[in-house]
Design an enzyme around this catalytic site. Structure first.
Site, PDB file in Angstrom:
ATOM      1  N   GLY A 232      -0.850   5.526  -4.031  1.00 32.01           N
ATOM      2  CA  GLY A 232      -1.626   7.609  -4.461  1.00 32.01           C
ATOM      3  C   GLY A 232      -2.864   6.842  -5.119  1.00 32.01           C
ATOM      4  O   GLY A 232      -3.483   8.430  -5.836  1.00 32.01           O
ATOM      5  N   GLU A 268       2.289   0.152  -4.223  1.00 32.66           N
ATOM      6  CA  GLU A 268       1.946  -0.147  -2.984  1.00 32.66           C
ATOM      7  C   GLU A 268       1.250   1.472  -2.355  1.00 32.66           C
ATOM      8  O   GLU A 268       1.641   2.107  -1.417  1.00 32.66           O
ATOM      9  CB  GLU A 268       3.994   0.502  -2.505  1.00 32.66           C
ATOM     10  N   GLY A 270      -1.258   2.792  -0.009  1.00 31.89           N
ATOM     11  CA  GLY A 270      -1.092   2.492   1.825  1.00 31.89           C
ATOM     12  C   GLY A 270      -2.958   3.548   2.029  1.00 31.89           C
ATOM     13  O   GLY A 270      -3.841   2.678   1.931  1.00 31.89           O
ATOM     14  N   ARG A 271      -2.913   4.665   1.632  1.00 27.35           N
ATOM     15  CA  ARG A 271      -4.091   5.323   2.241  1.00 27.35           C
ATOM     16  C   ARG A 271      -5.667   4.784   1.856  1.00 27.35           C
ATOM     17  O   ARG A 271      -6.892   4.417   2.372  1.00 27.35           O
ATOM     18  CB  ARG A 271      -4.350   7.073   1.670  1.00 27.35           C
ATOM     19  N   CYS A 346      -5.978  25.375  21.519  1.00 29.14           N
ATOM     20  CA  CYS A 346      -5.699  26.683  21.321  1.00 29.14           C
ATOM     21  C   CYS A 346      -4.940  27.457  20.478  1.00 29.14           C
ATOM     22  O   CYS A 346      -4.366  28.378  20.479  1.00 29.14           O
ATOM     23  CB  CYS A 346      -5.266  27.615  22.507  1.00 29.14           C
ATOM     24  N   TYR A 375      -3.472   7.512   7.633  1.00 34.77           N
ATOM     25  CA  TYR A 375      -2.577   9.427   8.308  1.00 34.77           C
ATOM     26  C   TYR A 375      -3.662  10.010   9.132  1.00 34.77           C
ATOM     27  O   TYR A 375      -3.871  11.144   8.939  1.00 34.77           O
ATOM     28  CB  TYR A 375      -2.618  10.149   7.052  1.00 34.77           C
TER      29      TYR A 375
HETATM   30  C1  PLP Z   1       3.629   6.812   0.302  1.00 36.45           C
HETATM   31  C2  PLP Z   1       3.793   6.686  -0.054  1.00 36.45           C
HETATM   32  C3  PLP Z   1       3.127   5.552   0.167  1.00 36.45           C
HETATM   33  C4  PLP Z   1       1.811   5.424  -0.212  1.00 36.45           C
HETATM   34  O1  PLP Z   1       0.599   6.237  -0.816  1.00 36.45           O
HETATM   35  P1  PLP Z   1      -0.571   5.995  -0.328  1.00 36.45           P
HETATM   36  O2  PLP Z   1      -1.032   7.394  -1.044  1.00 36.45           O
HETATM   37  O3  PLP Z   1      -0.608   6.167   0.861  1.00 36.45           O
HETATM   38  O4  PLP Z   1      -1.437   5.569  -1.263  1.00 36.45           O
HETATM   39  C5  PLP Z   1       3.810   4.251  -1.639  1.00 36.45           C
HETATM   40  N1  PLP Z   1       4.970   4.838  -2.178  1.00 36.45           N
HETATM   41  C6  PLP Z   1       5.815   5.406  -1.888  1.00 36.45           C
HETATM   42  C7  PLP Z   1       7.251   5.988  -1.654  1.00 36.45           C
HETATM   43  C8  PLP Z   1       5.580   6.996  -0.682  1.00 36.45           C
HETATM   44  O5  PLP Z   1       6.145   7.498  -0.185  1.00 36.45           O
END
Ligand code: PLP
Length: 396
Positions: A232, A268, A270-271, A346, A375
């Site tokens: 996050g 952990e 991601g984004r 559309c 994403y």
């Molecule tokens: C989606 C998710 C993440 C990654 O979140 P980001 O906003 O992409 O950093 C990490 N842990 C869990 C459990 C998630 O569901």
């Protein structure tokens, strides 16, 4: 605000003809540099896992290998794919609604690190495990949303299908100490409570999660070995040059670890790892004035890049002028200095950028959307309207 492409991306784009657009272009060298800097900013006792759901393309996973300590997977599909792509990498299995078949498959593949989302799941895991596995209980803790910035999205401290309420965590800790759960080793707590947090907010949250977990361990007399404080980390689509302050975050985590000897922290994201390495390149098919506003219709759209539609933002972009115009009629062009970039679907929701300022934009010009590495393709509804899929290029 626009984001200039890396030289490698620019060079590739110069070689692509119209029929090769739209294209997703990923700069893997840029990705490795970015994630290397993230890793370098983190203290040793912080493990960096990549949340595969942000972008599970095989070359992306492979590029991250050696830079991350492992991968967080949230389904049987992600599990099989990540295992096949980076066979040696440690995996953590999270996510709600794990089926018995998924749990069995993960155990058979040697996944030993589990984020348990409910008591039902804990019981299933205990029933199916034939060897010791490490368990983190996913806790849905209050985040103190009064302290979060306006862009942050809180998932913790309110009703959700994710994780366990604090008193349910206590119940699971008691279960784990009893008969039938001998193969599950309680290592600590997992919490992914908000997204879009800056470094100071993430640190405040990490301190709360660790503090709460330490008190839990103290009350129940188990050794707190690991705490996963989730992902996050903020990504600012309005300013592609802004970055989460990993150095400040790492320094804060080091202080937190100093107060908890023996504890391993895990994050952990991601984004914040992969958003910046991906680009979506396309061209303008048509420019039209509608009730006083300019619209440019691009080849492709939100069935390839759904991110702006899901988040309600304008995807940052740059324009590359194309001078040749092969037709005998006048070239449609933006005349108002502002344009909405829409796709070929559309539906009025097929908008990639809303009322964005442009100095010039004509049919035939190219548009390069930035921050399309997370994403993006993998959350889009590819089959809607049956347009062709984009090409994919992985550089470096
Ligand atoms: C989606 C998710 C993440 C990654 O979140 P980001 O906003 O992409 O950093 C990490 N842990 C869990 C459990 C998630 O569901």
């Amino acid at each position: 605000m626009s984001a200039p492409a890396t030289p490698a991306v620019r060079a590739l784009l110069d070689t692509l003809g119209s029929e090769q657009l739209p294209s997703y272009v990923y700069d893997l060298a840029d990705l490795r540099e970015h994630v290397g800097a993230v890793r370098a900013a983190l203290p040793e006792r912080v493990e960096l896992y990549y949340a595969a759901k942000a972008n599970p393309e095989a070359p992306i996973l492979a590029a991250l290998s050696g830079l991350v300590d492992g991968y967080e997977v949230s389904s049987g599909g992600e599990l099989a794919h990540v295992r096949a792509t980076v066979p040696q990498a440690p995996l953590a299995f999270g996510g709600p609604g794990k089926t018995p078949a998924e749990i069995a498959a993960a155990l058979a593949l040697g996944v030993r690190r589990w984020h348990v989302e409910s008591e039902q799941e804990l019981r299933l895991l205990a029933q199916l495990a034939t060897e010791p596995v490490d368990v983190l209980l996913r806790a849905n803790l209050p985040v103190g949303s009064g302290q979060l910035s306006s862009v942050a999205l809180a998932m913790g401290g309110r009703p959700t299908p994710f994780g366990l309420d604090p008193e349910q965590v206590e119940g699971c800790v008691r279960l784990l100490a009893g008969p039938g759960f001998e193969r599950l080793r309680l290592r600590g707590v997992h919490a992914h409570l908000a997204s879009g947090l800056d470094a100071a907010e993430q640190l405040a949250l990490a301190r709360r999660i660790v503090g709460w977990s330490a008190a839990l361990a103290e009350r129940h007399g188990f050794e707190l070995a690991e705490v996963n404080v989730g992902g996050g980390m903020a990504v600012d689509y309005a300013d592609p040059t802004a970055r989460f302050d990993w150095k400040a975050f790492g320094a804060g985590l080091a202080e937190l670890l100093a107060a908890h000897p023996g504890l391993t922290l895990r994050i952990e994201p991601g984004r914040a790892l992969t958003a910046y390495c991906g680009w979506y390149a396309t061209e303008v098919l048509d420019v039209k004035r509608s009730h006083g506003e300019d619209f440019a219709v691009v080849r492709g759209g939100t069935h390839h890049l759904r991110t702006p539609a899901t988040r309600g933002h304008s995807q940052p972009f740059t324009v590359t002028p194309v001078e040749s115009w092969p037709h005998p009629w006048p070239r449609p062009a933006v005349g108002t200095g502002r344009v909405t970039l829409s796709g070929q679907l559309c539906t009025p929701k097929d908008v990639l950028a809303q009322d964005a300022p442009v100095t010039a934009l004509r049919a035939g010009d190219r548009v390069l959307f930035a921050m399309a590495g997370a994403y993006a393709w993998n959350i889009s509804h590819h089959e809607f309207l049956m347009h062709p899929r984009p090409d994919f290029h992985f550089l470096g």
